[in-house]
Design a protein around this motif. Structure first.
Motif, PDB file in Angstrom:
ATOM      1  N   GLY A  52       0.935  -1.831  -0.051  1.00  0.00           N
ATOM      2  CA  GLY A  52       0.104   0.615  -0.037  1.00  0.00           C
ATOM      3  C   GLY A  52       0.447   0.957  -0.090  1.00  0.00           C
ATOM      4  O   GLY A  52       0.721   1.793   0.605  1.00  0.00           O
ATOM      5  N   VAL A  53       2.589   1.627  -0.611  1.00  0.00           N
ATOM      6  CA  VAL A  53       2.702   2.244  -1.265  1.00  0.00           C
ATOM      7  C   VAL A  53       2.800   2.461  -2.236  1.00  0.00           C
ATOM      8  O   VAL A  53       2.432   1.446  -3.620  1.00  0.00           O
ATOM      9  CB  VAL A  53       4.185   2.194  -0.492  1.00  0.00           C
ATOM     10  CG1 VAL A  53       4.085   1.567   1.142  1.00  0.00           C
ATOM     11  CG2 VAL A  53       5.089   0.931  -0.652  1.00  0.00           C
ATOM     12  N   SER A  54       3.749   3.559  -2.708  1.00  0.00           N
ATOM     13  CA  SER A  54       3.794   4.260  -3.843  1.00  0.00           C
ATOM     14  C   SER A  54       4.782   3.137  -4.672  1.00  0.00           C
ATOM     15  O   SER A  54       6.317   2.619  -4.040  1.00  0.00           O
ATOM     16  CB  SER A  54       4.324   5.367  -4.329  1.00  0.00           C
ATOM     17  OG  SER A  54       5.379   5.350  -3.084  1.00  0.00           O
ATOM     18  N   ARG A  55       4.755   3.099  -6.188  1.00  0.00           N
ATOM     19  CA  ARG A  55       6.047   1.655  -6.319  1.00  0.00           C
ATOM     20  C   ARG A  55       7.520   3.078  -6.494  1.00  0.00           C
ATOM     21  O   ARG A  55       9.016   2.305  -6.421  1.00  0.00           O
ATOM     22  CB  ARG A  55       5.912   1.780  -8.137  1.00  0.00           C
ATOM     23  CG  ARG A  55       6.638   1.066  -8.548  1.00  0.00           C
ATOM     24  CD  ARG A  55       6.321   0.953 -10.144  1.00  0.00           C
ATOM     25  NE  ARG A  55       7.050   0.446 -10.653  1.00  0.00           N
ATOM     26  CZ  ARG A  55       7.363  -0.046 -11.919  1.00  0.00           C
ATOM     27  NH1 ARG A  55       6.512   0.134 -12.499  1.00  0.00           N
ATOM     28  NH2 ARG A  55       8.349  -0.765 -12.278  1.00  0.00           N
ATOM     29  N   MET A  56       7.358   4.235  -6.725  1.00  0.00           N
ATOM     30  CA  MET A  56       8.908   4.933  -6.145  1.00  0.00           C
ATOM     31  C   MET A  56       9.445   4.701  -5.015  1.00  0.00           C
ATOM     32  O   MET A  56      10.598   4.101  -4.881  1.00  0.00           O
ATOM     33  CB  MET A  56       8.120   6.758  -6.379  1.00  0.00           C
ATOM     34  CG  MET A  56       9.913   7.341  -6.037  1.00  0.00           C
ATOM     35  SD  MET A  56      11.172   6.986  -7.769  1.00  0.00           S
ATOM     36  CE  MET A  56      10.184   7.830  -8.965  1.00  0.00           C
TER      37      MET A  56
END
Length: 487
Positions: A52-56
């Motif tokens: 549930g985090v950004s891919r970056m």
């Protein structure tokens, strides 16, 4: 092999940025040994979605882990645990504090009785005189594999995969009823047979159904060690009865509710209960309203003569409960046995079994049924009988040549000799022999009072090649001589 994204979890209580926490999570997995060199990490996209985090954020964490040599990037293949990543230190992270009062929460558990122990790597010993293990040179690998493949086919899909609740495989039960039991002189209907997870499971079910704190049980002494544990766990009052050269003495037998016996092949002395004693035991049981549980293990290994009739075959009023097993004749890992008794008893045992495992796995039952039906089992027994006869002859000759003391040998066959080393501690002797690549089984664990079996040991010939028996016995004789007279 790729690591599943489901194995990655961020500790909600951990400090630091998301990027730092992801780095720490991966590094800890590598340092603990959970993630191993060469294993592929989840893609940054998949891990980001899972956490549930950004891919970056994941990509930056992976980049820092590559810089620290925890991970390596391989072109378009993704990220992998580096072959030169820091090695696990052997340190196990401290577990979370356990605040449960387990002494209060758990029911009292009996202290386990002494067991017959053998090394896990027993096959690397050159002279393994140990009991009950499979000889791969005798087992019919090819036909067992074919039967297993047949079970996996679409035709047997239902038998293999369905939950049959308390019912057993009808093909296996039918074979036991029409082939296995009649060979022991036993006639039983399908509702008088229950398939179990080996003989030990059958004995446990029997004890749970028949015994309790207000019941009395008789057991042979020496006896199968797990049976003694099973009876004590039932809460019953257990009375050991010393056996003699002919097995259980029936004269002046104590009164009891249930007697557990091994009449055809006493465990571990190999004594066979004579027909007169069998009839006397049944008469005693009838007079005193006692049930008799017959463990009929290893009757198939009767290569010196036909086996004595099963006690159940002489039973005329339903007092005998018969325990059979395929674990010794096929392989111990199969864990497949059966109970035979009057329908009310089988109904009760079936109901108890259903509360723990419903029934043994359908795939195993159907594979065994095919192996039995197609005649492979009979062929295997004949092959084992021929091999055991030759090994027994070599064993008898070697034991006689070195003057070793035989305390008991099966008159119909079997796969072991019961030995005695007067004046010596067999456990210490076994320790000496391990250093000489020889394994024997000390007899003390078989006795209610282990000190009574201090001088006894068992020599089995089911797992040792015929051409090694003579040298192995010679090493045993040399070790006994060294213990008595010094090196």
């Amino acid at each position: 092999m790729g690591l599943a994204t489901e194995t990655f979890f961020l500790d909600p209580d951990a400090a630091g940025t998301l990027q730092a926490r992801i780095q720490a999570m991966v590094a800890q997995g590598i340092l603990s040994g959970r993630f191993r060199p060469g294993e592929r990490m989840p893609s940054s996209r998949a891990l980001a979605r899972h956490l549930g985090v950004s891919r970056m954020t994941v990509t930056l964490a992976y980049t820092d882990l590559v810089a620290d040599d925890y991970l390596i990037a391989r072109g378009r293949s993704g990220y992998f645990v580096s072959d030169t990543a820091p090695q696990p230190s052997g340190h196990v992270p401290a577990p979370r504090e356990d605040r449960v009062d387990w002494q209060h929460a758990l029911q009292p558990i009996p202290v386990p009785a002494p067991r017959v122990e053998r090394p896990a790597d027993w096959r690397r010993y050159r002279f393994p005189f140990i009991y009950g293990q499979t000889d791969p040179t005798l087992f019919d690998h090819a036909n067992w594999r074919l039967c297993a493949l047949r079970t996996l086919g679409q035709r047997d899909f239902e038998a293999m995969t369905a939950d049959h609740y308390e019912r057993d495989d009808p093909r296996l039960v039918d074979f036991i009823a029409r082939h296995s039991l009649p060979r022991r002189g036993i006639l039983a209907g399908e509702d008088e047979i229950l398939v179990t997870m080996g003989a030990q499971n059958a004995l446990w079910l029997t004890a749970q159904v028949l015994l309790g704190p207000d019941r009395h049980a008789l057991i042979e002494d020496p006896a199968y060690p797990p049976l003694r544990e099973i009876l004590h766990q039932s809460g019953a009052r257990v009375r050991p009865v010393p056996v003699d050269a002919q097995g259980l003495p029936v004269e002046d037998l104590p009164l009891a509710d249930v007697a557990f016996v091994t009449p055809s092949h006493h465990c571990p002395t190999s004594a066979t209960l004579p027909l007169a004693r069998r009839r006397a035991l049944l008469d005693h049981a009838a007079r005193h309203d006692m049930l008799v549980v017959e463990d009929d293990y290893e009757f198939e290994m009767s290569f010196l003569g036909p086996p004595a009739p099963a006690l159940k075959s002489l039973d005329r009023d339903g007092r005998v409960i018969h325990v059979g097993s395929f674990s010794k004749s096929l392989f111990p890992g199969l864990r497949l046995g059966y109970l035979v008794g009057s329908k009310p008893f089988i109904d009760a045992a079936r109901a108890l079994r259903s509360t723990t495992l419903r029934h043994p796995p359908g795939q195993i039952q159907r594979t065994a049924a095919y192996f039995l039906e197609l005649g492979h089992y009979d062929a295997l027994i004949k092959r084992m009988g021929r091999a055991y006869r030759r090994r027994r002859e070599v064993m008898d000759a070697a034991v006689a040549h070195h003057g070793l003391d035989v305390a008991g040998r099966g008159s119909f066959g079997g796969s072991s000799l019961w030995m005695r080393a007067p004046g010596l501690d067999a456990a210490a002797l076994a320790a000496d022999l391990r250093d000489r690549s020889v394994l024997i089984e000390p007899g003390a664990p078989f006795f209610a009072e282990p000190a009574q079996g201090r001088e006894t040991y068992r020599l089995a010939y089911s797992s040792i090649p015929e051409d090694r028996i003579a040298e192995g016995v010679a090493r045993i004789a040399a070790a006994i001589d060294a213990r008595r007279h010094g090196p």
